[in-house]
Motif scaffolding. Structure first.
Motif, PDB file in Angstrom:
ATOM      1  N   VAL A 288       0.836  -1.208   0.000  1.00 53.02           N
ATOM      2  CA  VAL A 288       0.000   0.000   0.000  1.00 53.02           C
ATOM      3  C   VAL A 288       0.868   1.255   0.000  1.00 53.02           C
ATOM      4  CG1 VAL A 288      -1.636   1.326   1.386  1.00 53.02           C
ATOM      5  CG2 VAL A 288      -2.001  -1.123   1.037  1.00 53.02           C
ATOM      6  N   ASP A 289       1.974   1.228   0.744  1.00 50.78           N
ATOM      7  CA  ASP A 289       2.974   2.303   0.722  1.00 50.78           C
ATOM      8  C   ASP A 289       2.371   3.651   1.098  1.00 50.78           C
ATOM      9  OD1 ASP A 289       5.625   3.068   0.452  1.00 50.78           O
ATOM     10  OD2 ASP A 289       5.397   3.639  -1.651  1.00 50.78           O
ATOM     11  N   ASP A 290       1.724   3.679   2.258  1.00 47.42           N
ATOM     12  CA  ASP A 290       1.182   4.937   2.788  1.00 47.42           C
ATOM     13  C   ASP A 290       2.335   5.809   3.275  1.00 47.42           C
ATOM     14  OD1 ASP A 290      -1.726   5.942   4.134  1.00 47.42           O
ATOM     15  OD2 ASP A 290       0.078   6.716   5.088  1.00 47.42           O
ATOM     16  N   GLU A 291       2.216   7.125   3.066  1.00 51.00           N
ATOM     17  CA  GLU A 291       3.324   8.002   3.449  1.00 51.00           C
ATOM     18  C   GLU A 291       3.546   8.064   4.959  1.00 51.00           C
ATOM     19  OE1 GLU A 291      -0.125  11.000   2.720  1.00 51.00           O
ATOM     20  OE2 GLU A 291       0.501   9.003   2.044  1.00 51.00           O
ATOM     21  N   TRP A 292       2.531   7.692   5.753  1.00 48.08           N
ATOM     22  CA  TRP A 292       2.687   7.711   7.217  1.00 48.08           C
ATOM     23  C   TRP A 292       2.976   6.324   7.778  1.00 48.08           C
ATOM     24  CZ3 TRP A 292       3.728  12.104   9.389  1.00 48.08           C
ATOM     25  CH2 TRP A 292       3.266  13.277   8.798  1.00 48.08           C
ATOM     26  N   SER A 293       3.311   5.382   6.915  1.00 44.28           N
ATOM     27  CA  SER A 293       3.705   4.058   7.384  1.00 44.28           C
ATOM     28  C   SER A 293       5.010   4.142   8.172  1.00 44.28           C
ATOM     29  CB  SER A 293       3.886   3.109   6.191  1.00 44.28           C
ATOM     30  OG  SER A 293       4.508   1.910   6.590  1.00 44.28           O
ATOM     31  N   GLU A 294       5.125   3.317   9.190  1.00 46.20           N
ATOM     32  CA  GLU A 294       6.351   3.262   9.984  1.00 46.20           C
ATOM     33  C   GLU A 294       7.353   2.273   9.395  1.00 46.20           C
ATOM     34  OE1 GLU A 294       5.789   2.907  14.243  1.00 46.20           O
ATOM     35  OE2 GLU A 294       3.736   3.631  14.046  1.00 46.20           O
ATOM     36  N   MET A 295       6.991   1.622   8.313  1.00 48.01           N
ATOM     37  CA  MET A 295       7.892   0.638   7.709  1.00 48.01           C
ATOM     38  C   MET A 295       8.832   1.339   6.738  1.00 48.01           C
ATOM     39  SD  MET A 295       6.955  -2.858   5.653  1.00 48.01           S
ATOM     40  CE  MET A 295       6.453  -3.663   7.162  1.00 48.01           C
ATOM     41  N   PRO A 296      10.149   1.269   6.996  1.00 44.73           N
ATOM     42  CA  PRO A 296      11.091   1.939   6.092  1.00 44.73           C
ATOM     43  C   PRO A 296      11.212   1.190   4.779  1.00 44.73           C
ATOM     44  CG  PRO A 296      12.281   0.693   7.754  1.00 44.73           C
ATOM     45  CD  PRO A 296      10.825   0.596   8.114  1.00 44.73           C
ATOM     46  N   VAL A 309       2.204   4.621  -8.878  1.00 48.34           N
ATOM     47  CA  VAL A 309       1.529   5.064  -7.658  1.00 48.34           C
ATOM     48  C   VAL A 309       0.031   4.903  -7.860  1.00 48.34           C
ATOM     49  CG1 VAL A 309       1.147   6.993  -6.079  1.00 48.34           C
ATOM     50  CG2 VAL A 309       3.359   6.718  -7.206  1.00 48.34           C
ATOM     51  N   THR A 310      -0.645   4.415  -6.826  1.00 42.67           N
ATOM     52  CA  THR A 310      -2.102   4.314  -6.853  1.00 42.67           C
ATOM     53  C   THR A 310      -2.687   5.486  -6.081  1.00 42.67           C
ATOM     54  OG1 THR A 310      -1.958   1.898  -6.909  1.00 42.67           O
ATOM     55  CG2 THR A 310      -4.091   2.856  -6.356  1.00 42.67           C
ATOM     56  N   LEU A 311      -3.524   6.279  -6.712  1.00 37.87           N
ATOM     57  CA  LEU A 311      -4.046   7.508  -6.121  1.00 37.87           C
ATOM     58  C   LEU A 311      -5.100   7.193  -5.070  1.00 37.87           C
ATOM     59  CD1 LEU A 311      -3.886  10.616  -6.360  1.00 37.87           C
ATOM     60  CD2 LEU A 311      -5.779  10.483  -7.982  1.00 37.87           C
TER      61      LEU A 311
END
Length: 522
Positions: A288-296, A309-311
């Protein structure tokens, strides 16, 4: 034995000393040329190498270097580099006895401190100490040391420079604060007037120099640095260039969406326990690659020509793209600047238009007109590639035409209620079936989200889940779909949502493959 320059005990445990900073002050003053942290790190490594060489030469001059193959006499002063450069005096010499060796001598040495030790001498068979080189010069160059230890030393040096009041940094370069040239208010007003005339377009620092009548005796690199230092401290100006390319804009001429995070993108951190997320959930979070993800992001983008990128709805409404841990390596950025101005290129027409990286808000702004022109919807795919010009990004949709429209999940609002149905909906771009949503009345959706702000996250997820589940005969909802729909009403990253599904087991059950079913009471 390795010399001190090769010894990991020295470079691997490097610390920045006050004397190092004094040296760098003089280094910068002599050159009158501001340096990057990389340049200062290399200069410091070279300086330390010279110090090691001088110290070793000074140490070796105190006595004769001990080598097992040589002959010694009583009263000679020897130095033992392999023992930490300790000194000793030869007090006796006797024949050695060892059937496995040719005739040799044994010297008895009184070491510093009074202890006595014996060492072999006149060995004919050869020994490694006979060939050892104790002066570090020429063995390991500064470039090689920087390649091995540079990142560690650079980090330590930057921390030391930031704490020391003698140094100041501008646009990634450092100089001595007391030597920075004074720039007058009149000269800064000239810079403001010049930027006013550009209509919001940024200008490089060098564009101001000819109009300011700066002292000719001051080297141009120092003129540029001093001017950038003054501009940076004046709130009228904003440094918006990518790394190594200082450019300036007037803040009052920057888009409001750059200076203030758009409402749809504002995320209030939600406390949750990541230990509840299993490997499958973490895998989906990465997708999903959310900008607020804590996964580097742990992959590599070298050689990557295109990113997709999926909008999502929040970015659709804001005219933005997410600046995720992956995309931050793709878009032009700068280490210190919060705002970076660059160029978008329409992949269909070749038309250029401005884009903005906003690091603090984790988004890229500038696509509102592009979204409107190509009639994109939440869930649409975008392809990003690097443009021909440095710092430019080509953005493209994937055209898709259907005469009667596509069957698509759509949302409608009635007062404080919302509902979903699958209807034929006009679609002009390829989309992700799991996250695509038709939103005929986005203003009504926004107003409903504002009215539901009081709801706890668990309660909001339950309402959204039940609304979407009716679209499936199995009443199952994919986690990516739930995430997409939930973000119509509130900005929520994937991980906190998954944590709710996992911890509220009385209401939800995992069906596998990221599908969930609601089992609680309606």
């Amino acid at each position: 034995m390795e010399s001190a320059a090769k010894n990991d005990q020295y470079w691997g445990k490097f610390t920045v000393l006050p004397a190092d900073l004094d040296y760098l002050v003089n280094f910068l003053l002599e050159g009158e040329d501001p340096k990057t942290i990389e340049g200062l790190t290399i200069a410091l490594i070279e300086h330390r190498c010279q110090q090691l060489e001088s110290l070793m030469q000074e140490s070796l001059s105190r006595g004769r270097v001990y080598r097992p193959g040589e002959t010694y006499a009583e009263g000679e002063t020897l130095i033992f580099p392999h023992l930490g450069s300790v000194l000793g005096e030869v007090v006796s010499v006797r024949p050695g006895h060892n059937p496995e060796c040719e005739p040799f001598s044994v010297i008895r040495v009184r070491m510093e401190g009074g202890t006595e030790r014996e060492f072999a001498a006149e060995l004919q068979s050869g020994h490694s100490l006979d060939e050892a080189t104790y002066v570090p010069a020429g063995e390991v160059g500064a470039d090689e040391l920087y390649a091995q230890y540079g990142e560690q030393i650079k980090k330590l040096l930057r921390e030391s420079l930031e704490r020391d009041s003698h140094f100041v940094a501008v646009a990634g370069k450092w100089f001595v604060r007391d030597l920075v040239m004074e720039v007058t208010p009149v000269q800064l007003n000239i810079a403001e007037a010049m930027l006013d005339m550009t209509g919001g377009e940024p200008l490089p620092t060098t564009a101001f120099l000819n109009e300011m009548d700066l002292p000719k005796e001051i080297p141009q690199p120092l003129q540029i640095f001093s001017l950038e230092y003054a501009l940076e401290r004046d709130r009228r100006f904003d440094e918006v260039g990518p790394s190594g390319q200082a450019s300036w804009c007037l803040r009052r001429m920057e888009p409001k969406q750059v200076l203030e995070t758009p409402p749809h993108l504002r995320y209030v951190p939600i406390p949750y326990n990541r230990n509840f997320l299993d490997e499958m959930m973490l895998s989906l979070e990465m997708q999903v690659d959310d900008e607020w993800s804590e996964m580097p992001f742990e992959g590599a983008l070298e050689g990557t020509d295109t990113l997709t990128v999926t909008l999502t709805y929040p970015h659709w409404r804001s005219g933005t793209l997410p600046l995720t841990s992956k995309l931050i390596h793709f878009f032009p950025t700068a280490r210190l600047a919060d705002h970076v101005r660059f160029t978008f290129v329409d992949g269909h027409t070749g038309k250029s238009f401005p884009g903005w990286v906003v690091r603090s808000g984790r988004y890229v702004y500038g696509l509102s007109s592009f979204y409107e022109e190509y009639k994109v919807e939440p869930g649409s795919y975008f392809d990003l590639t690097h443009g021909a010009e440095p710092g430019s990004i080509v953005v493209s949709t994937r055209p898709f035409r259907s005469r009667r429209g596509e069957w698509l999940r759509t949302v409608s609002v009635d007062g404080d209620a919302f509902s979903f149905e699958v209807t034929r909906y006009p679609v002009l771009c390829e989309f992700d079936e799991l996250t695509a949503i038709g939103v005929p009345d986005p203003k009504a959706v926004d107003a409903l989200g504002e009215r539901l702000r009081h709801l706890a996250l668990g309660s909001l997820i339950k309402r959204v889940f039940q609304g979407v589940a009716v679209l499936s005969l199995q009443r199952a909802v994919h986690a990516a779909t739930l995430y997409s729909v939930l973000n119509l009403l509130r900005r929520v990253p994937l991980a906190p949502m998954l944590a709710v599904l996992t911890t509220e087991r009385q209401d939800y059950v995992s069906l596998g493959d990221h599908y969930w079913a609601y089992k609680g009471e309606d």
